[in-house]
Write a protein that holds these residues in place. Structure first.
Motif, mmCIF file in Angstrom:
data_model
loop_
_atom_site.group_PDB
_atom_site.id
_atom_site.type_symbol
_atom_site.label_atom_id
_atom_site.label_comp_id
_atom_site.label_asym_id
_atom_site.label_seq_id
_atom_site.Cartn_x
_atom_site.Cartn_y
_atom_site.Cartn_z
ATOM 1 N N SER A 1 24.160 25.608 71.687
ATOM 2 C CA SER A 1 24.084 26.493 72.947
ATOM 3 C C SER A 1 23.988 25.837 74.261
ATOM 4 C CB SER A 1 22.821 27.276 72.899
ATOM 5 O OG SER A 1 21.660 26.414 72.973
ATOM 6 N N LEU B 1 24.047 20.788 72.927
ATOM 7 C CA LEU B 1 24.218 21.446 74.196
ATOM 8 C C LEU B 1 25.455 21.561 74.765
ATOM 9 C CD1 LEU B 1 21.024 20.315 75.498
ATOM 10 C CD2 LEU B 1 21.209 22.197 74.034
ATOM 11 N N VAL C 1 20.533 19.920 67.588
ATOM 12 C CA VAL C 1 20.913 20.765 68.688
ATOM 13 C C VAL C 1 22.081 20.226 69.532
ATOM 14 C CG1 VAL C 1 20.081 22.078 70.865
ATOM 15 C CG2 VAL C 1 18.508 22.051 68.688
ATOM 16 N N TRP D 1 22.666 23.842 65.749
ATOM 17 C CA TRP D 1 22.396 24.873 66.920
ATOM 18 C C TRP D 1 23.303 24.399 68.173
ATOM 19 C CZ3 TRP D 1 20.572 29.780 67.150
ATOM 20 C CH2 TRP D 1 20.577 30.159 68.494
ATOM 21 N N GLY E 1 17.900 26.095 74.155
ATOM 22 C CA GLY E 1 18.484 25.112 73.540
ATOM 23 C C GLY E 1 17.512 23.608 73.484
#
Length: 188
Positions: free
Chosen positions: A64, A85, A83, A62, A70
């Motif tokens: 974001s 960022l 994740v 992911w 996030g």
């Protein structure tokens, strides 16, 4: 990105989009380009869950901005393996270039753009992904094309899903899943 930055980015975006993409292949690595708006992300979670269920062995990343989506919501949902960022509004070109290099190096097989995802920041990286699914908005004039960055979605997306004006965010997100052949329940 401001309009001047979009205009400056356009030649690079076109060159990235013209680069031949790898052939589609089995899904081992998935990139989901999210958007940090909490409401948009909550309505996107069912589509993310369908994607996770369809590719349980794939590594799902992911990407974001770092607001609570996030840093808190996505990790708590347990639907992403990792994740990444990025800093919106003010991210310098070097920061965007580093993330694009990271996307290219990760060798993703599939990318999914959530409805509000800023494709314009990540077009060089997305152009290396064989299949990119996302909404394609109708033409609303040159100003919107450059100011909002609609040009990037048109260049990045290989599996377009038409945007339907006035459609609920949940239905819009689930249509992305349907484009990938993932059966979704009708939203209540």
């Amino acid at each position: 990105m401001r309009p001047l930055e979009h205009a400056q980015n356009l030649p690079t975006a076109v060159l990235a989009a013209l680069r031949p993409r790898p052939a589609p292949r089995p899904v081992r690595r998935v990139l989901v380009l999210g958007y940090g708006g909490i409401g948009d992300t909550v309505f996107f979670l069912p589509a993310l869950e369908l994607l996770r269920r369809a590719h349980p062995e794939a590594r799902l990343v992911w990407l974001s901005n770092p607001i609570p989506v996030g840093t808190e919501l996505i990790p708590a949902a347990g639907l992403a393996d990792e994740v990444w960022l990025w800093e919106p509004d003010g991210a310098v070109a070097a920061g965007r270039a580093a993330i694009n290099a990271r996307i290219a190096a990760a060798d993703f097989d599939l990318a999914v753009l959530s409805p509000g995802a800023p494709a314009h920041d990540f077009l060089p990286g997305l152009s290396r992904v064989p299949v990119v699914v996302g909404h394609r908005r109708p033409w609303r004039g040159l100003k919107r094309w450059l100011v909002v960055g609609d040009y990037a979605r048109r260049l990045a997306v290989t599996l377009p899903v038409p945007a339907v004006p006035g459609e609920h965010a949940l239905a819009r997100a689930l249509r992305l899943s349907a484009a990938l052949g993932l059966a979704a329940p009708e939203p209540a």
